[in-house]
Every structure is written in structure tokens, then in C-alpha cells.
Enzyme design. Structure first.
Site, short mmCIF file in Angstrom:
data_model
loop_
_atom_site.label_atom_id
_atom_site.label_comp_id
_atom_site.label_asym_id
_atom_site.label_seq_id
_atom_site.Cartn_x
_atom_site.Cartn_y
_atom_site.Cartn_z
N SER A 111 -43.08 8.55 -8.74
CA SER A 111 -43.80 8.61 -7.47
C SER A 111 -42.78 8.83 -6.35
O SER A 111 -42.09 9.84 -6.35
CB SER A 111 -44.63 7.34 -7.27
N ASP A 134 -53.78 13.22 -11.99
CA ASP A 134 -53.12 12.42 -10.95
C ASP A 134 -53.71 12.81 -9.59
O ASP A 134 -53.42 13.87 -9.06
CB ASP A 134 -51.61 12.67 -10.96
N HIS A 157 -51.84 8.84 -12.25
CA HIS A 157 -50.56 8.49 -11.63
C HIS A 157 -49.80 7.43 -12.43
O HIS A 157 -48.63 7.20 -12.18
CB HIS A 157 -50.81 8.01 -10.21
#
Length: 761
Positions: free
Chosen positions: A606, A690, A726
Site C-alpha cells: 500500500s 483492489d 487490497h
């Protein structure tokens, strides 16, 4: 820590490696200029610069921002190309098997007492796709001294999908104890659907199946995102946050990329249709803001939180549920109505509110406010400790508080009374992370302790027991596939480029020497006030054991390890500090012989994926042995345009602002790939569902890397996970395969030697 002998001589290494069962492996043969091609368009975006005026920025892979047949074919070709490389690793299957063995042990949470007078806890036998919720058969606290599994299964999300891609994303029990409201996410999407079931109808093997869930009530609430569930005291319904339904039908969840706008707080009454839900709050003038509604444990008040971005600043409004009918006309006491600080309602004693805040306290403090006498203002209850970050507060026994501080990133647990006086410290000798669970009215709390070599210890503090017996170990995780005691961790401090002292944890197997020959995994994050605390990873420890490697975790600026000041030092125009801190960590490891030069594999996800890519672009050639960037934010000129990206402007800056554009453009990974430098072996990981950091970031960066450096002598790869998001809700098998791929990539691309057993030379 042990002292170690000097390194063995070069001419003996090969013989010793054979003697101790190691196999020297050269890096996998790599033929450059064989990547799947990506069409380049003539698309150009125009921005405003404070120093340069109008700036035209080519974006030849603009088409990869949207899902299409062309995008799908290109990503499938990339995945096949990457798979061929990863599968050529002769140690890949062996590493996967070792990871599977080390992950196969019972995992559990601290138990919590529900209002049906039963104890509930999360449990995974070892390799179950999703963790299940178990419960006791009566009000007796479960005894795990004889068995890891006692009681009964209450909610098993593995029954909701055949491939483990349906996961529990949120939940709350009604105050009467009769209802369980829960959110289910599919394929890792941030979108969830909320359902309700009776606690007398478990979702358990034998009762239900994937095709048949008769125990569920007809309630079905869609378009739920970034939400919690909070029941009112009468157990007739609950508050939740949702978005408009346009463009977010179930089949598209996780595929759509448009910006998240127009969040709303609703109240749902059990047994009614979602179309009949009561709108409680929205803000049409600020469509990008998000909200949260939480009912106090005594049911007297509902707290409404408003966040405009990811900064630790929010509004806090309170409404008395006994004096208000739930709906848009509720009378709110706007106790914090400017975005100047974070305000987190801990709990209440009647009208007296306890609030954790960083107002004039970067490390956080606790204040009180009598909501019936707001003119008296906030009163300091527990002042800030300028040398320790207050990370968690829980009220128990009505008149006691459990506080978790982090001093130099190491947890400290204290008990306070209701006058704000510190009574005692618990678990004084433990080095690691701590989290606490409690109920305001009960005389106990549970603390879960974890660390780099501690898989999990659940302890209990009970104020009703004799003083010397109040603190006790309740349950301890036992790992089967490796011995955590074979590993040790230390904390060191190093200087960044500007002289700032940065702490870093270093973990190794006790037979691994600090002699400048060990490969390393270096993990980092550095953003959004998020701390990287000591954590337990059986796969990383297995990698350390099998390859004689170390793990390094630098707590760089931008994180929350030292409060808001530390965070602020790594945001917007100061983002370079984050990258400098991380690169300096690698240099420190090599200079001080913790790791071998050119054998440090950097990793982050991330915001940490951005960190990895930016450091690869900025560091001297040869600094890193490999780079693994997971679900990274890599196009810093486009991030606000997709899903929740606009909320990140508080950390990254606004590319539409001419002043911000100037510093963003200089470190956006997509726009700063060096053309005349050999990059380390690099693998980007993303997922097709995601909807937090949309996969276009990794798609475009991979295409640009491969186009710009087609003859790079190390691979530049893209791994795309299907039916995944994610990271949240990812099944155990997916996490296992991902670990085998990424750490196998590090080993094969750096030519690491597998060690069947460690040699204490």
C-alpha cells in the site's frame, strides 16, 4: 545476544555449505526484452506548476486505468509471464511446503462476553481459509488447558464460498444478545453487504451449506463501505454507513474505480427493507467526507464522527438517544466541530465523557467533558507522556482504565483509577505489541501480547481476585512448524541523512551470524500515522531460517510510532524524509555487517509499496538486492481520482494544487523511473478486486518499467492476484501462495542458498 566468530574464509564456504546441507543457487537465468507488450497511446494530461506554469505530462498507459478486454488480456499475459519465472525457482515448492507447515497451528483471539451470557472468540485451526467465530456452551469462561477447541462453532464464513473468498468484514451483537449483524465482503472488496441472524441459528457445518443459509433473517443491506455496525440499546436496529447504489452492483464490487462520494449514515430496523432505512446524516456540501456512528456501551448516547481525509483530525458530535428520535432532525451536541485534532470517545460515566485526543498533545492524552455542562469545557484527566505514545484506552469495572502506551515502539500496559492515578504496570518484562479488550461494566480485561518471536499470549486481569492473582496467562499459541525461541530480536538506532535518529528492529535465527554475509528482508511503511509494531510472521521466520537471513523493520518517519510530530515529518513536501530514512536503513545494515551488500530485499504494501518503488528510483545502483512492492500507490498524479484516493491528499498533497504538484511530480514512482541505471529484481503485486489502491497503479508502473528498461539485466515483473483485494479478507491459501511467490522471488533473484539446517560456525 551472543557474540559471534569472524566470517569463515571464502575458500571454505562452498565446502562448509555442502557439509551442512546447504545448496548454493545462482540467480534464475534472465533474458531481457521478452516482456508482453503494452500499447502506448498519445494521451497527455495538463497540470499547473507554481514554478513552471502549465506542465504537460504524457500518460501512454492511460487505458490501463479502466477494466476492459484489452486490460484483462494484458494483465493475464503479465501474470503468465511472471508465473513462468516464479515456477522456474527450484526451491519454490519446497518453500511453499515449509510455509504451509509453519502456518499450520491454532490461532485465536481473546474471548469476549456477549449479552447472551456466552463467551465468543475467533479461531482458526491452522489452515482454514477464513477464521471462524466460536462460542462457549454456557456462561463459564472456556478452559483451553486440555484442548484448543472447546465450545461450538457459531459463525463459519468458509460456508459462504467454495474458494474462501467470502470474508467477515464487520460485526456487532445486539444488546439483548439475540441478534448478530455482520458484513460480508467478496473477493477482498471494500464493499460489504450486511446481514442479520439470530444467535440461536449458528452458521456452522451441519446446519448450513454454501447454497443454503436458512438461519439468516431477510435483512440485506448493500453498498456498505468503510462502516461499522452499532446497535441501539433497545436492540431494534443499528447504525451503519453506506454509499449510493449507482454503479456498485454486486457483480462490479471491487472492479469499479470511480471516486467514493456521498457517504451517508443510516439506521436500519430489524425486519424491514433497506429502502425503509432512516437517513440520519449526510453532507451534500462535502461529498467526499466519510462518517461513523457508535452507540455508547450504556446505550445512552450515539457519537457521530466526521472525517474529511486520512489525517488524524475529526469532528465529534454527540446525541442523547433518550431525548431524540433517530433521524435527520436529531439534536447534536457538536463538542468538536473543527478539524484541528483527533477526538476518540473512549466511554462514559453517565454524562461524563472520556475522550482520547492529540489536541495540544502529539503523543495523545485523555480529557473529560460533562455533556450536560459543556460550558465547563474539557478537563485534563490523564496528561500526555511526551516520551510515550498513548495507543489504546479501555474502561473496565466502571472505575478502572487499561492504557497501552508505546515507548520506542515497545508496548507498555498500565492500570489507572477513575481519578487519573496510575496504579500499576503489567507485563513489565514483555517486549512486543499489546492490545486490550474489555467491557466497561465487567471487572476484568484481556490483553493479547505478540512479538517477532511471540505468536500470541492472551492474559487476563481480574480485579476481583486477590492482588497477587489478578494478572494471569489465559492462553498461549503454540507453533508446530518452527520454534519461535530459536529466533531473537534487537532494536538498534541509526542516523538518517539529516541526522534524525531512527529506531529499527532486527530479527534473526540464533545461528545466523552478523558478519556481513546474511541476506535481509527490509520491511517498511512510513505513512498515515500508522505504526509498524512488533509482529509475528511464521512465513518470514521460516525464510530467515531456511536462507540464513535477517528481518529489518525500520520505524521511519511518516508513521505513528512517536505521535503526530513523527507523522508530520514524513508527509506532503517532507515525503523525501520517508525515503531517505528507508535507504539509510539499508546502508546501516550493510555498513554494520548485519546484512550483505546487494542482498537486502525491500518490501512494503500500500503506502509501503510506494515507499519501495520510490526508493528503487532514488537509491544508488546496487543498494538493494530485490524489491517487492505490494498494492502500491505509484501514480501520484492520479491517485485522487479513484475510489477513496482523495482522502490521501492529507499525506501526499494535491496534484491539482500548483504548489503541491511541484514536489509530488519529483517523487511519483511512475514519473521518475531512471533511464540510465540498472534496477534490482523487482516484482509488483496487485489484485484485480483492489478497490482501495486500484490496480491501475501497478499496471501502469509495470508497463512503464518494462518499456523504459527493456534490457535491464534483472526481471521487472507484475503479479496479479485474481478474486482478491487490497489484502483484507484474503484466504489463508492465497496468503500462503503469495508468501511463497514473493519470498521465493527474493531468494531466486538474489541467488540465495537453501539451508536444510543452520550451522553454528
Amino acid at each position: 545476544m551472543h557474540r559471534f566468530l569472524q566470517p569463515v574464509r571464502e575458500r571454505l564456504r562452498s565446502a562448509l555449505a555442502r557439509y551442512f546441507g546447504s545448496r548454493i543457487m545462482s540467480s534464475t537465468q534472465w533474458t531481457p526484452n521478452m516482456y508482453p507488450s503494452a500499447r502506448r497511446s498519445d494521451h497527455i494530461d495538463t497540470y499547473r506548476s507554481e514554478t513552471r506554469g502549465e506542465v504537460k505530462v504524457p500518460d501512454p498507459y492511460h487505458w490501463l486505468e479502466e477494466y476492459s478486454e484489452e486490460t484483462d488480456k494484458w494483465t493475464s499475459d503479465q501474470e503468465e509471464f511472471t508465473r513462468t519465472y516464479l515456477d522456474s525457482n527450484p526451491d519454490r515448492k519446497k518453500l511453499e511446503d515449509a510455509f504451509r507447515k509453519s502456518m499450520d497451528y491454532p490461532k485465536f483471539s481473546a474471548p469476549f462476553l456477549n449479552d447472551d451470557k456466552r463467551w465468543y472468540w475467533f479461531y482458526n485451526t491452522g489452515l482454514q481459509a477464513q477464521t471462524v467465530i466460536c462460542r462457549s456452551k454456557d456462561e463459564t469462561l472456556p478452559d483451553f488447558s486440555e484442548s484448543d477447541y472447546v465450545g461450538e462453532t457459531f459463525f463459519d464464513p468458509n460456508l459462504l464460498s467454495s474458494d474462501g473468498t467470502a470474508s467477515l468484514s464487520m460485526y456487532d451483537f445486539s444488546h439483548c444478545g439475540k441478534y448478530f449483524a455482520y458484513g460480508i465482503s467478496l473477493s477482498g472488496s471494500d464493499f460489504s453487504t450486511i446481514y442479520v441472524r439470530s444467535t440461536s441459528s449458528p452458521l456452522a457445518p451441519g446446519n448450513n451449506s454454501i447454497r443454503n443459509d436458512d438461519g439468516r433473517l431477510p435483512d440485506e443491506l448493500r453498498y456498505v463501505k468503510f462502516s461499522s455496525i452499532s446497535w441501539t440499546k433497545d436492540s431494534k436496529g443499528f447504525f451503519y454507513q453506506r454509499y449510493p447504489g449507482t454503479g456498485t452492483v454486486n457483480g462490479q464490487n471491487g472492479i469499479q474505480t470511480q471516486g467514493d462520494r456521498d457517504a451517508m449514515i443510516y439506521y436500519h430496523r430489524i425486519g424491514t427493507s433497506q429502502s425503509d432505512d432512516i437517513l440520519v446524516h449526510e453532507d451534500q456540501e462535502h461529498p467526499d467526507w466519510v462518517f461513523g456512528a457508535e452507540v455508547t456501551e450504556d446505550g445512552k448516547y450515539v457519537a457521530l464522527y466526521t472525517m474529511k481525509d486520512t489525517s488524524r483530525k475529526n469532528l465529534l458530535w454527540i446525541a442523547d438517544l433518550g431525548q431524540n428520535e433517530v433521524g435527520r432532525n436529531m439534536k447534536w451536541n457538536k463538542i468538536c466541530n473543527v478539524f484541528d485534532s483527533e477526538y476518540d470517545l473512549i466511554g462514559n460515566d453517565g454524562s461524563l465523557l472520556y475522550i482520547r485526543t492529540n489536541k495540544a498533545a502529539p503523543q495523545y492524552k485523555i480529557v473529560t467533558l460533562d455533556i450536560e455542562k459543556p460550558e465547563l469545557g474539557f478537563k485534563e484527566f490523564i496528561p500526555e507522556d511526551p516520551k510515550a505514545y498513548l495507543s489504546q484506552v479501555k474502561i473496565f469495572n466502571k472505575d478502572r482504565l487499561a492504557l497501552v502506551y508505546k515507548r520506542n515502539v515497545i508496548g507498555e500496559l498500565y492500570v489507572y483509577n477513575n481519578t487519573g492515578s496510575r496504579l500499576m504496570r503489567l507485563a513489565r518484562d514483555f517486549v512486543g505489541s499489546m492490545t486490550v479488550t474489555a467491557r466497561e461494566t465487567e471487572p476484568w480485561f484481556f490483553a493479547t501480547l505478540t512479538g517477532f518471536n511471540t505468536p500470541g499470549i492472551v492474559c487476563r486481569y481480574n480485579i476481583q481476585r486477590p492482588e497477587e492473582q489478578r494478572w494471569s496467562v489465559y492462553r498461549t499459541a503454540k507453533v508446530k512448524g518452527l520454534n519461535p525461541n530459536d529466533f531473537e530480536a534487537r532494536q538498534v538506532w541509526y542516523d538518517s541523512y539529516d541526522g534524525t535518529k531512527i529506531p529499527m528492529f532486527i530479527v534473526r535465527h540464533k545461528n545466523t551470524q552478523f558478519n556481513g554475509t546474511a541476506p535481509a528482508i527490509q520491511y517498511g511503511y512510513g505513512g498515515f500515522n500508522i505504526s509498524i509494531n512488533p509482529f509475528f510472521s511464521p512465513t518470514i521466520l521460516t525464510f530467515l531460517q531456511k536462507y540464513g537471513a535477517i528481518l529489518a523493520v525500520p520505524n521511519i518517519r511518516g508513521g505513528g510510532e512517536f505521535g503526530e510530530t513523527w507523522h508530520d515529518a514524513g508527509i506532503r513536501e517532507k515525503r523525501a524524509n520517508v525515503y531517505d530514512d528507508f535507504i539509510a536503513a539499508t546502508q546501516f545494515l550493510v555498513k554494520n555487517k548485519y546484512a550483505a551488500g546487494g542482498k537486502v530485499a525491500i518490501n512494503g504494501g500500500s503506502n509501503g509499496g510506494l515507499l519501495v518503488a520510490a526508493c528503487v528510483n532514488r537509491a544508488r545502483e546496487g543498494t538493494f538486492g530485490a524489491a517487492i512492492a505490494e498494492v502500491g500507490v505509484l501514480d501520484l498524479l492520479k491517485f485522487p481520482k479513484f475510489t477513496i484516493g482523495k482522502a490521501w491528499i492529507s499525506d501526499y498533497g494535491d496534484p491539482e494544487d500548483p504548489r503541491d504538484f511541484d514536489y509530488i511530480y519529483t517523487h511519483s514512482p511512475l514519473h521518475n523511473i531512471p533511464k540510465n541505471m540498472v534496477l534490482p529484481p523487482t516484482m509488483l503485486l496487485t489484485a484485480d478486486h483492489d478497490d482501495r489502491v486500484v490496480p491501475m497503479h501497478s499496471f501502469k508502473y509495470a508497463a512503464m518499467l518494462q518499456y523504459t528498461l527493456p534490457h535491464n539485466r534483472h526481471p521487472l515483473l507484475l503479479r496479479v492476484d485474481k478474486k482478491a483485494g487490497h489484502g483484507g479478507g484474503k484466504s489463508t491459501e492465497k496468503r500462503l501462495q503469495e508468501a511463497a511467490d514473493k519470498w521465493g522471488f527474493a531468494a531466486q533473484s538474489m541467488g540465495l542458498a537453501w539451508k536444510d539446517r543452520q550451522a553454528n560456525l
